[in-house]
Design a protein around this motif. Structure first.
Motif, short mmCIF file in Angstrom:
data_model
loop_
_atom_site.label_atom_id
_atom_site.label_comp_id
_atom_site.label_asym_id
_atom_site.label_seq_id
_atom_site.Cartn_x
_atom_site.Cartn_y
_atom_site.Cartn_z
N VAL A 1 50.54 12.18 57.06
CA VAL A 1 49.56 10.89 57.06
C VAL A 1 49.37 10.29 58.39
N LEU A 2 50.77 9.98 58.76
CA LEU A 2 51.01 9.18 59.97
C LEU A 2 50.48 10.17 61.27
N ASN A 3 50.69 11.36 61.17
CA ASN A 3 50.33 12.41 62.13
C ASN A 3 48.74 12.48 62.07
N HIS A 4 48.25 12.77 60.84
CA HIS A 4 46.55 12.82 60.74
C HIS A 4 45.98 11.62 61.49
N LEU A 5 46.60 10.31 61.27
CA LEU A 5 45.86 9.39 61.89
C LEU A 5 45.98 9.11 63.37
N VAL A 6 47.14 9.81 63.69
CA VAL A 6 47.00 9.91 65.25
C VAL A 6 46.26 10.86 65.89
N ARG A 7 46.12 12.18 65.12
CA ARG A 7 45.27 13.12 65.86
C ARG A 7 43.96 12.89 65.46
N MET A 8 43.34 12.31 64.36
CA MET A 8 42.13 12.04 63.95
C MET A 8 41.46 10.77 64.11
N GLY A 9 42.22 9.91 64.41
CA GLY A 9 41.85 8.39 64.65
C GLY A 9 41.98 7.55 63.31
N ASP A 10 42.23 6.41 63.61
CA ASP A 10 42.39 5.09 62.78
C ASP A 10 41.13 5.12 62.01
N GLY A 11 41.43 4.31 60.77
CA GLY A 11 40.04 3.81 60.20
C GLY A 11 39.27 4.77 59.13
N ARG A 12 40.25 5.78 58.84
CA ARG A 12 39.78 6.86 57.88
C ARG A 12 40.10 6.35 56.48
N SER A 13 38.97 6.77 55.63
CA SER A 13 39.23 6.13 54.06
C SER A 13 40.37 7.11 53.43
N LEU A 14 40.62 6.51 52.24
CA LEU A 14 41.90 7.24 51.59
C LEU A 14 41.38 8.53 50.99
N VAL A 15 40.13 8.39 50.67
CA VAL A 15 39.64 9.75 50.11
C VAL A 15 39.56 10.96 51.09
N ARG A 16 39.05 10.38 52.49
CA ARG A 16 38.94 11.35 53.54
C ARG A 16 40.21 11.94 53.93
N ILE A 17 41.36 11.09 53.90
CA ILE A 17 42.51 11.35 54.38
C ILE A 17 43.13 12.53 53.18
N ALA A 18 42.62 12.00 51.84
CA ALA A 18 43.33 13.08 50.98
C ALA A 18 42.82 14.35 50.97
N ARG B 1 56.12 -0.21 54.06
CA ARG B 1 56.86 -0.18 55.24
C ARG B 1 56.34 -0.71 56.40
N GLY B 2 55.12 -1.31 56.47
CA GLY B 2 54.64 -1.73 57.73
C GLY B 2 54.00 -0.68 58.60
N LEU B 3 53.83 0.41 57.98
CA LEU B 3 53.44 1.47 58.87
C LEU B 3 52.11 2.00 58.94
N VAL B 4 51.41 1.15 57.99
CA VAL B 4 49.78 1.27 58.01
C VAL B 4 49.50 -0.01 57.47
N ARG B 5 48.10 -0.38 57.72
CA ARG B 5 47.53 -1.78 57.01
C ARG B 5 45.97 -1.06 56.47
N LEU B 6 45.73 -1.87 55.67
CA LEU B 6 44.43 -1.46 54.92
C LEU B 6 43.22 -2.49 54.99
N GLU B 7 42.12 -1.92 55.26
CA GLU B 7 41.03 -2.93 55.39
C GLU B 7 39.84 -2.49 54.58
N PRO B 8 39.04 -3.38 54.16
CA PRO B 8 38.03 -3.14 53.33
C PRO B 8 36.92 -2.21 54.26
N ASP B 9 36.47 -1.11 53.37
CA ASP B 9 35.38 -0.34 53.93
C ASP B 9 34.05 -1.18 54.13
N PRO B 10 33.28 -1.16 55.24
CA PRO B 10 32.15 -2.21 55.31
C PRO B 10 31.11 -1.39 54.58
N ARG B 11 31.15 0.00 54.73
CA ARG B 11 30.19 0.77 53.93
C ARG B 11 30.36 0.96 52.55
#
Length: 145
Positions: free
Chosen positions: A39-56, A76-86
């Motif tokens: 997951v960490l690698n995916h977010l680095v490669r593809m960019g932040d702000g991805r939905s849980l569904v999209r990552i899954a 563990r403090g490695l990610v943070r979640l924010e509401p999806d505005p859409r």
């Protein structure tokens, strides 16, 4: 009778992945699993702000498994979640600085764990096969849905 070349390639890649995953799993810091690194690698490669569904979907796991992984990463403090505005019900996942550092540490650990046993494969050989493997991965990625 020998296997068809594409099958032989996929079989070798599968075995390599299994062996490397097991080696990495043993080398990662306490509490960090390969599934977390993915997951960490995916977010680095593809960019932040991805939905849980999209990552899954991207890493080919069911949503409950991804929710569990994200919860552990957040604890563990490695990610943070924010509401999806859409989508008011959805959450977007962002790497924290600690998450980026954990990914970089895991990459270094992976390199150090595999390099000694892959010593007879040169960097030039790796660079030669990477474009073919990336094209194959992209084709399989496009065809999965």
């Amino acid at each position: 009778m020998s296997d068809p070349p594409l099958f032989a390639l996929l079989n070798e890649v599968s075995i390599i992945e299994h062996l490397a995953r097991n080696r990495l799993e043993r080398a990662l810091p306490e509490g960090l699993r390969v599934s977390h690194f993915v997951v960490l690698n995916h977010l680095v490669r593809m960019g932040d702000g991805r939905s849980l569904v999209r990552i899954a979907r991207a890493v080919q796991v069911e949503r409950p498994a991804m929710t569990n992984t994200i919860q552990k990463l957040e604890a563990r403090g490695l990610v943070r979640l924010e509401p999806d505005p859409r989508d008011g019900r959805g959450k977007l996942v962002f790497l924290t600085p600690a998450g980026r550092a954990a990914r970089e540490e895991a990459v270094a650990i992976a390199q150090a764990a595999v390099a000694p046993v892959a010593g007879d494969v040169s960097v030039a050989e790796i660079e030669m096969v990477l474009p073919v493997l990336r094209r194959l991965r992209a084709a399989l990625d496009r065809a999965r849905d």
